[in-house]
Design a protein around this motif. Sequence first.
Motif, PDB file in Angstrom:
ATOM      1  N   ALA A 306      38.304  25.719  45.851  1.00  0.00           N
ATOM      2  CA  ALA A 306      39.610  25.164  46.208  1.00  0.00           C
ATOM      3  C   ALA A 306      40.710  26.211  46.007  1.00  0.00           C
ATOM      4  CB  ALA A 306      39.897  23.931  45.366  1.00  0.00           C
ATOM      5  N   ASN A 307      40.659  26.947  44.859  1.00  0.00           N
ATOM      6  CA  ASN A 307      41.659  27.989  44.608  1.00  0.00           C
ATOM      7  C   ASN A 307      41.546  29.115  45.625  1.00  0.00           C
ATOM      8  OD1 ASN A 307      42.587  26.600  42.410  1.00  0.00           O
ATOM      9  ND2 ASN A 307      41.229  27.649  40.964  1.00  0.00           N
ATOM     10  N   LEU A 308      40.301  29.436  45.961  1.00  0.00           N
ATOM     11  CA  LEU A 308      40.083  30.519  46.910  1.00  0.00           C
ATOM     12  C   LEU A 308      40.687  30.200  48.273  1.00  0.00           C
ATOM     13  CD1 LEU A 308      38.706  33.172  47.787  1.00  0.00           C
ATOM     14  CD2 LEU A 308      36.682  31.819  48.307  1.00  0.00           C
ATOM     15  N   LEU A 309      40.496  28.971  48.705  1.00  0.00           N
ATOM     16  CA  LEU A 309      41.035  28.579  50.005  1.00  0.00           C
ATOM     17  C   LEU A 309      42.556  28.666  50.010  1.00  0.00           C
ATOM     18  CD1 LEU A 309      38.733  25.530  50.816  1.00  0.00           C
ATOM     19  CD2 LEU A 309      38.663  27.819  51.828  1.00  0.00           C
ATOM     20  N   ARG A 311      44.398  30.729  48.151  1.00  0.00           N
ATOM     21  CA  ARG A 311      44.794  32.130  48.124  1.00  0.00           C
ATOM     22  C   ARG A 311      44.556  32.805  49.464  1.00  0.00           C
ATOM     23  NH1 ARG A 311      42.175  32.080  43.018  1.00  0.00           N
ATOM     24  NH2 ARG A 311      40.393  33.188  43.904  1.00  0.00           N
ATOM     25  N   ALA A 312      43.467  32.422  50.112  1.00  0.00           N
ATOM     26  CA  ALA A 312      43.126  33.074  51.380  1.00  0.00           C
ATOM     27  C   ALA A 312      44.074  32.666  52.501  1.00  0.00           C
ATOM     28  CB  ALA A 312      41.697  32.719  51.773  1.00  0.00           C
ATOM     29  N   ALA A 313      44.742  31.568  52.349  1.00  0.00           N
ATOM     30  CA  ALA A 313      45.623  31.092  53.411  1.00  0.00           C
ATOM     31  C   ALA A 313      46.733  32.095  53.714  1.00  0.00           C
ATOM     32  CB  ALA A 313      46.224  29.746  53.022  1.00  0.00           C
ATOM     33  N   ASP A 314      47.277  32.766  52.680  1.00  0.00           N
ATOM     34  CA  ASP A 314      48.340  33.764  52.919  1.00  0.00           C
ATOM     35  C   ASP A 314      47.842  35.174  52.623  1.00  0.00           C
ATOM     36  OD1 ASP A 314      48.074  33.618  50.241  1.00  0.00           O
ATOM     37  OD2 ASP A 314      50.136  32.977  49.816  1.00  0.00           O
ATOM     38  N   ASP A 315      46.501  35.325  52.608  1.00  0.00           N
ATOM     39  CA  ASP A 315      45.873  36.630  52.414  1.00  0.00           C
ATOM     40  C   ASP A 315      46.346  37.306  51.127  1.00  0.00           C
ATOM     41  OD1 ASP A 315      44.020  38.510  53.201  1.00  0.00           O
ATOM     42  OD2 ASP A 315      45.505  39.714  54.303  1.00  0.00           O
ATOM     43  N   PHE A 316      46.542  36.480  50.103  1.00  0.00           N
ATOM     44  CA  PHE A 316      47.024  36.995  48.814  1.00  0.00           C
ATOM     45  C   PHE A 316      45.821  37.269  47.926  1.00  0.00           C
ATOM     46  CE2 PHE A 316      48.210  36.117  44.393  1.00  0.00           C
ATOM     47  CZ  PHE A 316      49.175  37.080  44.215  1.00  0.00           C
ATOM     48  N   GLU A 317      45.854  38.389  47.191  1.00  0.00           N
ATOM     49  CA  GLU A 317      44.748  38.757  46.317  1.00  0.00           C
ATOM     50  C   GLU A 317      45.276  39.079  44.929  1.00  0.00           C
ATOM     51  OE1 GLU A 317      40.896  41.440  47.019  1.00  0.00           O
ATOM     52  OE2 GLU A 317      42.731  42.632  46.893  1.00  0.00           O
ATOM     53  N   GLU A 318      44.689  38.450  43.938  1.00  0.00           N
ATOM     54  CA  GLU A 318      45.061  38.725  42.545  1.00  0.00           C
ATOM     55  C   GLU A 318      43.786  38.831  41.738  1.00  0.00           C
ATOM     56  OE1 GLU A 318      47.605  36.811  38.821  1.00  0.00           O
ATOM     57  OE2 GLU A 318      47.526  35.786  40.733  1.00  0.00           O
ATOM     58  N   ILE A 319      43.330  40.061  41.566  1.00  0.00           N
ATOM     59  CA  ILE A 319      42.067  40.284  40.863  1.00  0.00           C
ATOM     60  C   ILE A 319      42.290  40.179  39.361  1.00  0.00           C
ATOM     61  CG2 ILE A 319      40.223  41.957  40.430  1.00  0.00           C
ATOM     62  CD1 ILE A 319      40.672  43.037  43.226  1.00  0.00           C
ATOM     63  N   LYS A 320      41.413  39.390  38.719  1.00  0.00           N
ATOM     64  CA  LYS A 320      41.569  39.124  37.289  1.00  0.00           C
ATOM     65  C   LYS A 320      40.491  39.883  36.522  1.00  0.00           C
ATOM     66  CE  LYS A 320      41.150  34.944  38.625  1.00  0.00           C
ATOM     67  NZ  LYS A 320      40.950  33.482  38.719  1.00  0.00           N
ATOM     68  N   ILE A 321      40.938  40.800  35.674  1.00  0.00           N
ATOM     69  CA  ILE A 321      40.015  41.593  34.861  1.00  0.00           C
ATOM     70  C   ILE A 321      40.473  41.513  33.411  1.00  0.00           C
ATOM     71  CG2 ILE A 321      38.981  43.865  34.487  1.00  0.00           C
ATOM     72  CD1 ILE A 321      39.689  44.579  37.328  1.00  0.00           C
ATOM     73  N   ALA A 322      39.557  41.193  32.541  1.00  0.00           N
ATOM     74  CA  ALA A 322      39.899  41.083  31.110  1.00  0.00           C
ATOM     75  C   ALA A 322      39.816  42.447  30.445  1.00  0.00           C
ATOM     76  CB  ALA A 322      38.949  40.099  30.443  1.00  0.00           C
ATOM     77  N   GLY A 323      40.445  42.572  29.282  1.00  0.00           N
ATOM     78  CA  GLY A 323      40.357  43.812  28.501  1.00  0.00           C
ATOM     79  C   GLY A 323      41.643  44.632  28.573  1.00  0.00           C
ATOM     80  N   THR A 324      41.888  45.413  27.499  1.00  0.00           N
ATOM     81  CA  THR A 324      43.134  46.201  27.416  1.00  0.00           C
ATOM     82  C   THR A 324      43.057  47.490  28.211  1.00  0.00           C
ATOM     83  OG1 THR A 324      42.291  47.244  25.400  1.00  0.00           O
ATOM     84  CG2 THR A 324      43.651  45.269  25.129  1.00  0.00           C
ATOM     85  N   ASP A 325      41.814  47.950  28.491  1.00  0.00           N
ATOM     86  CA  ASP A 325      41.671  49.213  29.203  1.00  0.00           C
ATOM     87  C   ASP A 325      41.342  49.012  30.682  1.00  0.00           C
ATOM     88  OD1 ASP A 325      39.235  48.129  28.723  1.00  0.00           O
ATOM     89  OD2 ASP A 325      38.257  50.010  28.161  1.00  0.00           O
ATOM     90  N   ALA A 326      41.720  47.845  31.245  1.00  0.00           N
ATOM     91  CA  ALA A 326      41.404  47.533  32.631  1.00  0.00           C
ATOM     92  C   ALA A 326      42.062  48.529  33.573  1.00  0.00           C
ATOM     93  CB  ALA A 326      41.846  46.106  32.954  1.00  0.00           C
ATOM     94  N   SER A 407      35.198  33.877  43.676  1.00  0.00           N
ATOM     95  CA  SER A 407      35.603  32.613  43.048  1.00  0.00           C
ATOM     96  C   SER A 407      36.111  32.794  41.616  1.00  0.00           C
ATOM     97  CB  SER A 407      34.425  31.636  43.049  1.00  0.00           C
ATOM     98  OG  SER A 407      33.331  32.170  42.320  1.00  0.00           O
ATOM     99  N   GLU A 408      35.556  33.766  40.879  1.00  0.00           N
ATOM    100  CA  GLU A 408      35.928  33.912  39.475  1.00  0.00           C
ATOM    101  C   GLU A 408      36.898  35.075  39.213  1.00  0.00           C
ATOM    102  OE1 GLU A 408      32.776  33.760  36.649  1.00  0.00           O
ATOM    103  OE2 GLU A 408      31.568  32.366  37.861  1.00  0.00           O
ATOM    104  N   TYR A 409      36.872  36.080  40.081  1.00  0.00           N
ATOM    105  CA  TYR A 409      37.698  37.260  39.802  1.00  0.00           C
ATOM    106  C   TYR A 409      38.814  37.488  40.828  1.00  0.00           C
ATOM    107  CZ  TYR A 409      34.148  38.314  36.358  1.00  0.00           C
ATOM    108  OH  TYR A 409      33.293  38.253  35.278  1.00  0.00           O
ATOM    109  N   GLY A 410      38.904  36.583  41.838  1.00  0.00           N
ATOM    110  CA  GLY A 410      40.042  36.629  42.738  1.00  0.00           C
ATOM    111  C   GLY A 410      39.945  37.611  43.881  1.00  0.00           C
ATOM    112  N   VAL A 411      38.782  38.227  44.129  1.00  0.00           N
ATOM    113  CA  VAL A 411      38.662  39.157  45.251  1.00  0.00           C
ATOM    114  C   VAL A 411      38.810  38.374  46.558  1.00  0.00           C
ATOM    115  CG1 VAL A 411      37.170  40.810  46.437  1.00  0.00           C
ATOM    116  CG2 VAL A 411      37.156  40.675  43.924  1.00  0.00           C
ATOM    117  N   ASN A 412      39.601  38.900  47.483  1.00  0.00           N
ATOM    118  CA  ASN A 412      39.834  38.231  48.764  1.00  0.00           C
ATOM    119  C   ASN A 412      38.524  38.170  49.555  1.00  0.00           C
ATOM    120  OD1 ASN A 412      40.569  37.548  51.443  1.00  0.00           O
ATOM    121  ND2 ASN A 412      42.644  38.328  51.074  1.00  0.00           N
TER     122      ASN A 412
END
Length: 449
Positions: A306-309, A311-326, A407-412
Motif C-alpha cells: 500500500a505504501n509503495l503504491l 510513493r510510486a504514484a508521484d515517482d518519489f523515492e526515499e530509501i531507508k537505511i539504518a546505521g550512523t555510517d550509512a 517494500s521495506e527499504y523504499g527503492v522505487n
Amino acid sequence: MRILFFREEIVKTGQIKSIVLLLVLLIVSVVPNAEAAIKPNALTITPSIAGHVFEGNEGLENSAEYGLGFGYNFNKHWAAELTSTYSEVDVENTVNDEVQVYGLRLDALYHFLPDEEIVPYFVVGGGGLAYDVDNLSSRSGDHDLFTNYGFGLKFFFDDRTALRLDARHFTRFVDDNESGDDQSNVYQNLVVSAGLNFQIGGGEPASERMFDYDDDGIVDSRDRCPDTPPGYAVDGHGCSLDSDRDGVIDALDDCPNTSYGVEVDNEGCPVVIDSDGDGVADESDDCPDTPAGFEVDERGCSSEQANLLLRAADDFEEIKIAGTDAAAEIEALAEVETLDLGIEFAPNSTSIRSQYRADLEQAAAFAAAHPGVKLMVEGHTDSLGSGSLNQSLSQKRADTVRWTLVSEYGVNRNRIVAEGLGESQPIADNGTKEGRARNRRVLIRVVEP
C-alpha cells in the motif's frame, strides 16, 4: 339297513355335485367387467357356502359348510385371509347323533392375473376344528388340526365385487382318542366352496403409464431421469434440481448459490485460484503478485504494498537505511557497478533468513548510491535438479530480494527489475557442498548508467 345307508350317502353326494354345477353355470352366465382387478391394500370380506366331502372311514356324512372370511391384499398378487366356518355333520349309522363343527383357518393367496376380469389364484394354509357332539358324550370336546391347499377363481362383477369359487384338499390330523388304535388318525377331505368377495378401500389399479419407479412424483412415462435416488428434489421432468446451474445437483452441492459461470469442483464450490499463495483468491486479489511470506489484508495486499503504491504514484523515492555510517557506505558504493550480495538460500527455498538483514541494507545502500538509473537483481542456483526447475527457482529468489528492497527499504519499483539465470553462471564447483552453497546467490548491478 346297509343298503339304505349307501343310498342316502349317494343322494347327499349328488346334492353337493348339483350345487357345484349350478355355481359353475352361474359364473359362465355373468358378463365380465373391464375395470375389474385386485386392489392393493384393500380389505376383503367373503361370505361363502361349501360342500365338505369326508373320507369314507371317518364315520361322518358329507355336509354343507358356511363360512365368513376377512382378508387383506398386501399387493396385487399376495393376500392373507382369516376364515371361520360352521357346519352340522351327521354321524353315520346313527339316527339322532349330529356333530356341530366350528373351524378357523388362516390362508395365504397368490393371484396369477390380478388385472383381469377372471382372476385365478392358489391358496394354502392351515387351522383347526372343534366338535360339539349332541347325545354322544364319547366325542365331546374333540379338537383337530388341518392343512389345506387348492385353486380358485374370482369372477368380477365390477371393481369391488367378485363371485368366488375354489376347491381345496384338506388333510386333517385327528386326536388319537377319537380314532382309536385300529383307525387312521389322518384323513383326506375335499371342500368345494362358492362365495361373494367384496373389496373395501385400497388403491386403484395402476396402468403402465401411471408407474413411478423412483417415487419422485413424476410418472415414468414423463420422467426424463427415472432412476433419481430417494429424497432428491426434482423438477417437472423428474430430474434432480440444480438451482445455481453449476452442474452439481442441489442434493450434492455444498455451495448451492454459486454465481453462474464460475468454475466449481465436485462439491459444487468455486475452484479457488491463488497465484501468489497469499490466501486471497485471484478474483478478489487487488495485489495478485505479492511475494511469499508477506502478511496481507482482505484485499490480498500487504501494508508495504500500500505504501509503495502511494510513493510510486508521484515517482518519489526515499530509501531507508539504518546505521550512523550509512552516508559513508553510500559514498563508497557509488564507484561499484555490481554488488554480490552474501545472501545464501537453503536448497529449493526462496526465503531470506534474518541473518542476511545486513546484506539487504547494503543492497539498499547500493540503490541509493546510483540514483535515477536502472538496477537489476540477478538470481542464481546450483546444478542440482532440472534446468527448468532451477530457472524458475532463481527467478523467485531474485523476485523476493527485489520486492524486499521495494517494500521495506523504499527503492522505487519502476527502476529495479529481477531476472533468474538458473545454474548457467556458477562461481564455484557444483561438485562440492560448499561450492553449491556459493552458487545459490543473488547479486545486484547497474543496468543503465
